[in-house]
Design a protein around this motif. Structure first.
Motif, PDB file in Angstrom:
ATOM      1  N   CYS A  34     -15.764 -24.246   3.891  1.00  0.00           N
ATOM      2  CA  CYS A  34     -15.607 -24.919   2.593  1.00  0.00           C
ATOM      3  C   CYS A  34     -14.000 -24.357   2.320  1.00  0.00           C
ATOM      4  O   CYS A  34     -13.500 -23.308   2.869  1.00  0.00           O
ATOM      5  CB  CYS A  34     -16.115 -24.286   1.477  1.00  0.00           C
ATOM      6  SG  CYS A  34     -17.849 -24.807   1.581  1.00  0.00           S
ATOM      7  N   TYR A  84     -23.573 -30.580  -0.030  1.00  0.00           N
ATOM      8  CA  TYR A  84     -23.432 -30.441  -1.717  1.00  0.00           C
ATOM      9  C   TYR A  84     -23.668 -28.935  -2.045  1.00  0.00           C
ATOM     10  O   TYR A  84     -23.024 -28.614  -2.826  1.00  0.00           O
ATOM     11  CB  TYR A  84     -24.225 -31.597  -2.192  1.00  0.00           C
ATOM     12  CG  TYR A  84     -23.144 -32.891  -2.640  1.00  0.00           C
ATOM     13  CD1 TYR A  84     -22.417 -32.756  -3.711  1.00  0.00           C
ATOM     14  CD2 TYR A  84     -23.402 -33.892  -1.845  1.00  0.00           C
ATOM     15  CE1 TYR A  84     -21.579 -34.052  -3.694  1.00  0.00           C
ATOM     16  CE2 TYR A  84     -22.663 -34.947  -1.961  1.00  0.00           C
ATOM     17  CZ  TYR A  84     -21.650 -35.068  -2.917  1.00  0.00           C
ATOM     18  OH  TYR A  84     -20.953 -36.403  -3.055  1.00  0.00           O
ATOM     19  N   LYS A  85     -24.850 -28.867  -1.705  1.00  0.00           N
ATOM     20  CA  LYS A  85     -25.587 -27.337  -2.241  1.00  0.00           C
ATOM     21  C   LYS A  85     -24.543 -26.316  -1.514  1.00  0.00           C
ATOM     22  O   LYS A  85     -24.063 -25.345  -2.546  1.00  0.00           O
ATOM     23  CB  LYS A  85     -26.717 -27.396  -1.455  1.00  0.00           C
ATOM     24  CG  LYS A  85     -27.798 -26.144  -2.135  1.00  0.00           C
ATOM     25  CD  LYS A  85     -29.262 -26.144  -1.706  1.00  0.00           C
ATOM     26  CE  LYS A  85     -30.108 -25.257  -2.310  1.00  0.00           C
ATOM     27  NZ  LYS A  85     -31.634 -25.422  -1.800  1.00  0.00           N
ATOM     28  N   ASP A  96     -21.246 -26.488  -3.510  1.00  0.00           N
ATOM     29  CA  ASP A  96     -21.310 -25.779  -5.232  1.00  0.00           C
ATOM     30  C   ASP A  96     -21.482 -24.525  -5.120  1.00  0.00           C
ATOM     31  O   ASP A  96     -20.889 -23.901  -5.981  1.00  0.00           O
ATOM     32  CB  ASP A  96     -22.782 -26.494  -5.591  1.00  0.00           C
ATOM     33  CG  ASP A  96     -22.512 -27.856  -6.025  1.00  0.00           C
ATOM     34  OD1 ASP A  96     -21.275 -28.662  -6.437  1.00  0.00           O
ATOM     35  OD2 ASP A  96     -23.558 -28.767  -6.275  1.00  0.00           O
ATOM     36  N   GLN A  97     -22.318 -23.922  -4.199  1.00  0.00           N
ATOM     37  CA  GLN A  97     -22.546 -22.462  -4.332  1.00  0.00           C
ATOM     38  C   GLN A  97     -21.193 -21.976  -3.815  1.00  0.00           C
ATOM     39  O   GLN A  97     -20.679 -20.793  -4.562  1.00  0.00           O
ATOM     40  CB  GLN A  97     -23.445 -22.256  -3.338  1.00  0.00           C
ATOM     41  CG  GLN A  97     -23.644 -20.565  -3.075  1.00  0.00           C
ATOM     42  CD  GLN A  97     -25.128 -20.443  -1.885  1.00  0.00           C
ATOM     43  OE1 GLN A  97     -25.573 -21.320  -1.538  1.00  0.00           O
ATOM     44  NE2 GLN A  97     -25.013 -19.002  -1.666  1.00  0.00           N
ATOM     45  N   ASP A 108     -18.752 -21.888  -6.964  1.00  0.00           N
ATOM     46  CA  ASP A 108     -19.237 -20.821  -7.874  1.00  0.00           C
ATOM     47  C   ASP A 108     -18.719 -19.318  -7.482  1.00  0.00           C
ATOM     48  O   ASP A 108     -18.230 -18.612  -7.982  1.00  0.00           O
ATOM     49  CB  ASP A 108     -20.863 -20.606  -8.038  1.00  0.00           C
ATOM     50  CG  ASP A 108     -21.126 -22.124  -8.862  1.00  0.00           C
ATOM     51  OD1 ASP A 108     -20.289 -22.761  -9.423  1.00  0.00           O
ATOM     52  OD2 ASP A 108     -22.397 -22.368  -8.804  1.00  0.00           O
ATOM     53  N   ARG A 162     -15.311 -26.436 -12.027  1.00  0.00           N
ATOM     54  CA  ARG A 162     -15.502 -27.777 -11.802  1.00  0.00           C
ATOM     55  C   ARG A 162     -14.598 -28.464 -12.788  1.00  0.00           C
ATOM     56  O   ARG A 162     -14.581 -28.109 -14.204  1.00  0.00           O
ATOM     57  CB  ARG A 162     -16.937 -28.428 -11.959  1.00  0.00           C
ATOM     58  CG  ARG A 162     -17.625 -27.771 -10.558  1.00  0.00           C
ATOM     59  CD  ARG A 162     -19.149 -28.302 -10.825  1.00  0.00           C
ATOM     60  NE  ARG A 162     -19.866 -27.192  -9.723  1.00  0.00           N
ATOM     61  CZ  ARG A 162     -19.984 -26.181  -9.474  1.00  0.00           C
ATOM     62  NH1 ARG A 162     -19.607 -25.299 -10.218  1.00  0.00           N
ATOM     63  NH2 ARG A 162     -20.693 -25.992  -8.162  1.00  0.00           N
ATOM     64  N   THR A 221     -14.704 -31.959 -13.713  1.00  0.00           N
ATOM     65  CA  THR A 221     -15.218 -33.170 -13.332  1.00  0.00           C
ATOM     66  C   THR A 221     -15.329 -33.979 -14.697  1.00  0.00           C
ATOM     67  O   THR A 221     -16.065 -35.181 -14.699  1.00  0.00           O
ATOM     68  CB  THR A 221     -16.693 -33.135 -13.026  1.00  0.00           C
ATOM     69  OG1 THR A 221     -17.401 -31.947 -13.642  1.00  0.00           O
ATOM     70  CG2 THR A 221     -16.632 -32.573 -11.594  1.00  0.00           C
ATOM     71  N   ILE A 262     -15.091 -32.047  -4.446  1.00  0.00           N
ATOM     72  CA  ILE A 262     -15.528 -32.095  -5.828  1.00  0.00           C
ATOM     73  C   ILE A 262     -14.165 -31.513  -6.468  1.00  0.00           C
ATOM     74  O   ILE A 262     -13.689 -30.312  -6.172  1.00  0.00           O
ATOM     75  CB  ILE A 262     -16.467 -30.973  -5.720  1.00  0.00           C
ATOM     76  CG1 ILE A 262     -17.756 -31.610  -5.094  1.00  0.00           C
ATOM     77  CG2 ILE A 262     -16.716 -30.568  -7.495  1.00  0.00           C
ATOM     78  CD1 ILE A 262     -19.219 -30.764  -5.180  1.00  0.00           C
TER      79      ILE A 262
END
Length: 145
Positions: A2, A102-103, A106-107, A110, A116, A118, A141
């Motif tokens: 990421c 996505y998981k 997202d992790q 965080d 975010r 959005t 994202i």
């Protein structure tokens, strides 16, 4: 895996609305129809999503289209030109593993302490064919940096 990127996306796309729960069916169908309508356009396939704001937010907007270098003089019928620029948390992986990508993203967002962004910014996915018909996807994202 990421990373944070600031990127500009120039997109020619057609806008659609639908129930979030149906996006897995609606989006590929809409993308296929768009690509059939514009066989002379070349570019990276892209989907632009309105993020789901809450559990009660059941219907959303999405765009399917292509990344381009510049706005076209004439757009395909029903298409719009979007110029989107923002900072994103980004991940790339196999399109077959969308949920886990996505998981992970997202992790990671965080864990890195990013918020975010959005409310008025879209989530983007770009699709990159690779050998053996396995498609790679990049997920973006929007975040505040």
């Amino acid at each position: 895996m990421c990373q944070v990127v600031t990127r500009e996306f120039k997109v020619i796309a057609v806008k659609h609305r639908g129930l979030y729960k149906d996006f897995a069916e609606l989006v590929p169908k809409a993308a296929h129809q768009f690509l059939q309508r514009v066989p002379n356009l070349a570019g990276t396939e892209v989907t632009v999503y309105e993020p789901k704001a809450s559990e009660s937010h059941t219907e959303g907007t999405f765009y399917v289209g292509l990344l381009v270098n510049n706005a076209l003089d004439t757009l395909p019928e029903g298409a719009e030109f979007l110029d989107i620029q923002h900072s994103y948390g980004m991940i790339r992986g196999k399109g077959t593993g969308m949920g886990s990508l996505y998981k992970m993203l997202d992790q990671w967002v965080d864990e890195q302490g990013y918020a975010r962004d959005t409310l008025e910014n879209y989530i983007l996915e770009t699709y990159h064919p690779v050998e053996n018909d396995v498609e790679e996807v990049e997920i973006y994202i929007p975040i505040k940096v």
